[in-house]
Design a protein around this motif. Sequence first.
Motif, mmCIF file in Angstrom:
data_model
loop_
_atom_site.group_PDB
_atom_site.id
_atom_site.type_symbol
_atom_site.label_atom_id
_atom_site.label_comp_id
_atom_site.label_asym_id
_atom_site.label_seq_id
_atom_site.Cartn_x
_atom_site.Cartn_y
_atom_site.Cartn_z
ATOM 1 N N GLU A 142 53.616 30.226 18.768
ATOM 2 C CA GLU A 142 54.851 30.624 18.294
ATOM 3 C C GLU A 142 54.943 30.189 16.471
ATOM 4 N N ALA A 143 53.763 29.803 16.122
ATOM 5 C CA ALA A 143 53.676 29.463 14.726
ATOM 6 C C ALA A 143 53.710 30.721 13.659
ATOM 7 N N ARG A 183 53.523 34.010 11.715
ATOM 8 C CA ARG A 183 54.359 34.927 10.607
ATOM 9 C C ARG A 183 53.764 35.973 10.403
ATOM 10 N N GLY A 204 59.570 33.504 14.443
ATOM 11 C CA GLY A 204 60.358 33.019 15.698
ATOM 12 C C GLY A 204 59.892 33.881 16.915
ATOM 13 N N ASP A 217 65.931 28.276 10.280
ATOM 14 C CA ASP A 217 64.952 27.031 10.465
ATOM 15 C C ASP A 217 64.471 26.907 11.869
ATOM 16 N N ASP A 218 65.057 27.278 12.672
ATOM 17 C CA ASP A 218 64.863 26.906 14.074
ATOM 18 C C ASP A 218 65.137 28.168 15.035
ATOM 19 N N PRO A 219 64.417 29.344 14.760
ATOM 20 C CA PRO A 219 64.950 30.408 15.491
ATOM 21 C C PRO A 219 64.589 30.427 17.167
ATOM 22 N N GLN A 220 65.326 30.973 17.850
ATOM 23 C CA GLN A 220 64.969 31.295 19.274
ATOM 24 C C GLN A 220 63.655 32.058 19.378
ATOM 25 N N PRO A 221 62.647 31.635 20.135
ATOM 26 C CA PRO A 221 61.682 32.394 20.354
ATOM 27 C C PRO A 221 61.869 33.620 21.018
#
Length: 278
Positions: free
Chosen positions: A214-215, A217, A198, A173-177
């Motif tokens: 960062e969005a 995909r 991510g 859900d919230d990966p480390q960039p």
Amino acid sequence: MRNRNLWILIALVAAPAFVRAQWLHNRTAGIPRSPEGKPNLSARTPRAADGRPNLSGLWQTDSAPPEVLARLIAEATNGVGEEPLSQYFINILSDFKPDEAPIRPAAAALFLKGAKDFSSVSPLSHCLPEGMPLVEMAPAPYKIVQTPGLTLMLYERDTTFRQVYTDGRKLPDDPQPSWLGYSVGKWDGDTLVVNTIGFTDRGWLDARGHTHSEALRLTERFHRLDFGHMEVQLTVDDPQTYTRPFIIRIKQRLLPDTDLLESFCAENEKDSHHLEVK
């Protein structure tokens, strides 16, 4: 002058990896061969124990035709000594006319600003990671190692790696960039579909300087056509940077009887101080 700096930079980062790999010669086991011992790259696609296509092998993205390179870069000849480049490595939006490219105005302005000070802002000129999909389209080998539940992608450029999890897990859900993102894959018939999120926004999509947020995909579809040829369809979806998703298709070829070599930009780079920095 801007195009000249771009070409110098591309030559700088592209040439060492490809040239260094040529002296290593070792007969690769498992490759179908002619009676004379030459690899038969048109043989059938190999299969893994589960019946899926086995993507394992040493691969490299095909170069663009000379006329396409000439259109993208005025000085695009093969006279500087490196392998000709994929058109998408140079410009991921090369399929579009400039006034039809699906890039948002703010991102287009950032691209133009970076072009004016290219060598000082390019991650490549500072030996930073290339990120995705730039490293996948680079003129250098990468190795796929396919195992049950996990497929590894080992890139010669900067000796980097990706892990593609095929064990059924979901994307976080919230990966480390990170530069190469977090990847999960599943099979769609004979095609491996890899979804990656991510990403850090410090990466570039291409060597020309098209950025992303960062969005971002990425969806990759790996389809091995036969023993020695693979097609990769790549969908770029970044609503903060581009007005709509767009697709590119690259062809890759198997490199028989050779292997990866260690390569680090910071160790091998000797020319960045010659680049013009304003």
